[in-house]
Every structure is written in structure tokens, then in C-alpha cells.
Design a protein around this motif. Structure first.
Motif, PDB file in Angstrom:
ATOM      1  N   ALA A  10       0.863  -1.180   0.000  1.00  0.00           N
ATOM      2  CA  ALA A  10       0.000   0.000   0.000  1.00  0.00           C
ATOM      3  C   ALA A  10       0.899   1.228   0.000  1.00  0.00           C
ATOM      4  O   ALA A  10       1.865   1.303   0.754  1.00  0.00           O
ATOM      5  CB  ALA A  10      -0.884   0.024   1.236  1.00  0.00           C
ATOM      6  N   VAL A  11       0.583   2.161  -0.869  1.00  0.00           N
ATOM      7  CA  VAL A  11       1.299   3.442  -0.915  1.00  0.00           C
ATOM      8  C   VAL A  11       0.320   4.497  -0.428  1.00  0.00           C
ATOM      9  O   VAL A  11      -0.778   4.635  -0.968  1.00  0.00           O
ATOM     10  CB  VAL A  11       1.789   3.773  -2.334  1.00  0.00           C
ATOM     11  CG1 VAL A  11       2.475   5.120  -2.364  1.00  0.00           C
ATOM     12  CG2 VAL A  11       2.715   2.677  -2.851  1.00  0.00           C
ATOM     13  N   ILE A  12       0.718   5.220   0.604  1.00  0.00           N
ATOM     14  CA  ILE A  12      -0.124   6.277   1.175  1.00  0.00           C
ATOM     15  C   ILE A  12       0.468   7.634   0.808  1.00  0.00           C
ATOM     16  O   ILE A  12       1.657   7.876   1.020  1.00  0.00           O
ATOM     17  CB  ILE A  12      -0.220   6.136   2.706  1.00  0.00           C
ATOM     18  CG1 ILE A  12      -0.988   4.865   3.066  1.00  0.00           C
ATOM     19  CG2 ILE A  12      -0.896   7.368   3.320  1.00  0.00           C
ATOM     20  CD1 ILE A  12      -1.054   4.579   4.552  1.00  0.00           C
ATOM     21  N   THR A  13      -0.394   8.491   0.261  1.00  0.00           N
ATOM     22  CA  THR A  13       0.043   9.833  -0.129  1.00  0.00           C
ATOM     23  C   THR A  13      -0.898  10.870   0.460  1.00  0.00           C
ATOM     24  O   THR A  13      -2.028  11.033  -0.010  1.00  0.00           O
ATOM     25  CB  THR A  13       0.066   9.981  -1.663  1.00  0.00           C
ATOM     26  OG1 THR A  13       0.944   9.000  -2.206  1.00  0.00           O
ATOM     27  CG2 THR A  13       0.549  11.367  -2.070  1.00  0.00           C
ATOM     28  N   PRO A  14      -0.463  11.580   1.501  1.00  0.00           N
ATOM     29  CA  PRO A  14      -1.255  12.712   1.980  1.00  0.00           C
ATOM     30  C   PRO A  14      -1.061  13.876   1.001  1.00  0.00           C
ATOM     31  O   PRO A  14       0.025  14.049   0.456  1.00  0.00           O
ATOM     32  CB  PRO A  14      -0.645  13.024   3.343  1.00  0.00           C
ATOM     33  CG  PRO A  14       0.757  12.537   3.257  1.00  0.00           C
ATOM     34  CD  PRO A  14       0.752  11.389   2.291  1.00  0.00           C
ATOM     35  N   THR A  15      -2.115  14.630   0.778  1.00  0.00           N
ATOM     36  CA  THR A  15      -1.993  15.732  -0.173  1.00  0.00           C
ATOM     37  C   THR A  15      -2.975  16.846   0.149  1.00  0.00           C
ATOM     38  O   THR A  15      -4.114  16.588   0.535  1.00  0.00           O
ATOM     39  CB  THR A  15      -2.215  15.246  -1.624  1.00  0.00           C
ATOM     40  OG1 THR A  15      -2.134  16.362  -2.505  1.00  0.00           O
ATOM     41  CG2 THR A  15      -3.537  14.535  -1.800  1.00  0.00           C
ATOM     42  N   GLY A  16      -2.514  18.059  -0.016  1.00  0.00           N
ATOM     43  CA  GLY A  16      -3.380  19.224   0.093  1.00  0.00           C
ATOM     44  C   GLY A  16      -4.027  19.548  -1.243  1.00  0.00           C
ATOM     45  O   GLY A  16      -4.808  20.484  -1.352  1.00  0.00           O
ATOM     46  N   LEU A  17      -3.694  18.759  -2.279  1.00  0.00           N
ATOM     47  CA  LEU A  17      -4.191  18.941  -3.643  1.00  0.00           C
ATOM     48  C   LEU A  17      -3.966  20.360  -4.159  1.00  0.00           C
ATOM     49  O   LEU A  17      -4.833  20.946  -4.815  1.00  0.00           O
ATOM     50  CB  LEU A  17      -5.669  18.540  -3.745  1.00  0.00           C
ATOM     51  CG  LEU A  17      -5.939  17.054  -3.583  1.00  0.00           C
ATOM     52  CD1 LEU A  17      -7.433  16.783  -3.583  1.00  0.00           C
ATOM     53  CD2 LEU A  17      -5.249  16.249  -4.675  1.00  0.00           C
ATOM     54  N   ARG A  18      -2.799  20.878  -3.885  1.00  0.00           N
ATOM     55  CA  ARG A  18      -2.430  22.185  -4.452  1.00  0.00           C
ATOM     56  C   ARG A  18      -2.222  22.005  -5.951  1.00  0.00           C
ATOM     57  O   ARG A  18      -1.643  21.008  -6.391  1.00  0.00           O
ATOM     58  CB  ARG A  18      -1.168  22.692  -3.796  1.00  0.00           C
ATOM     59  CG  ARG A  18      -1.358  23.010  -2.337  1.00  0.00           C
ATOM     60  CD  ARG A  18      -0.110  23.675  -1.756  1.00  0.00           C
ATOM     61  NE  ARG A  18      -0.236  23.786  -0.330  1.00  0.00           N
ATOM     62  CZ  ARG A  18       0.518  23.124   0.548  1.00  0.00           C
ATOM     63  NH1 ARG A  18       1.475  22.324   0.116  1.00  0.00           N
ATOM     64  NH2 ARG A  18       0.329  23.274   1.828  1.00  0.00           N
ATOM     65  N   THR A  19      -2.692  22.954  -6.725  1.00  0.00           N
ATOM     66  CA  THR A  19      -2.628  22.810  -8.184  1.00  0.00           C
ATOM     67  C   THR A  19      -1.198  22.651  -8.695  1.00  0.00           C
ATOM     68  O   THR A  19      -0.980  21.951  -9.682  1.00  0.00           O
ATOM     69  CB  THR A  19      -3.303  24.001  -8.887  1.00  0.00           C
ATOM     70  OG1 THR A  19      -2.722  25.225  -8.430  1.00  0.00           O
ATOM     71  CG2 THR A  19      -4.798  24.012  -8.622  1.00  0.00           C
TER      72      THR A  19
END
Length: 102
Positions: A10-19
Motif C-alpha cells: 500500500a502506498v499512502i500519499t497525503p496531499t493538500g491537492l495544491r494545483t
């Protein structure tokens, strides 16, 4: 013993979804697609009030190996912890939304 349909990693990627970071998510997805001889799941953890999951490219969200776990509170650490609840694989790796392949 792992199930046959269970991903190995499993690869976990936290993101603020900045453009400005969305292209990195696409690169990371391409990198996952290029993996051979390993099954994987990718848990994207958008976090914070500005992280609109609709910004994630549809090619990523349509992949059944991808799970999007939104969290209204900000911060990558709590997002990682929340994403851990969705892991099916026996191994976990973390990749931030601004990492690029060298």
C-alpha cells in the motif's frame, strides 16, 4: 496468509491537492503503473479545507486500486494515520505529493 486478490504494498500519499503539485501526483501514478511483479494499492489522503478531491485527475480516481480518503482537517501526519485504516496490504510505503523520481 495474504489473499490472492490482496495487494502486496500500500502506498499512502497525503496531499493538500495544491494545483502546483497535481503534476507530481500524475508522475507518481505513472510510476506505480510501471511497477512490475508487485501488486499495489494507492491510498490518496486529501486533507485540509482546500483539498477538493474533484481536482484529482479522473484517470487516477477511476483505477480500482486507488482509494481516496478525504479528511477535512489539515496536516499530512493525521492524513497518513487516517489512511492507515484503509490499508489492505501487508506492507506500507509513504510517498508525499511533492516527491519526484530521480
Amino acid at each position: 496468509m495474504p489473499r490472492l486478490d490482496q495487494p502486496a504494498v500500500a502506498v499512502i500519499t497525503p496531499t493538500g491537492l495544491r494545483t502546483n503539485r497535481l503534476p507530481f501526483l500524475e508522475e507518481l501514478y505513472d510510476s506505480l503503473l510501471a511497477q512490475e511483479d508487485v501488486t499495489w494499492e494507492w491510498i490518496l489522503a486529501p486533507n485540509g479545507p482546500e483539498a477538493d478531491p474533484d481536482l484529482i485527475p479522473s484517470a487516477i480516481t477511476k483505477d480500482p486500486r486507488v482509494c481516496v480518503v478525504s479528511r477535512p482537517g489539515p496536516g499530512p501526519a493525521p492524513a497518513r494515520n487516517t489512511a492507515l485504516n484503509y490499508v489492505q496490504a501487508p506492507r506500507v510505503a509513504f510517498a508525499d505529493d511533492d516527491e519526484v523520481a530521480a
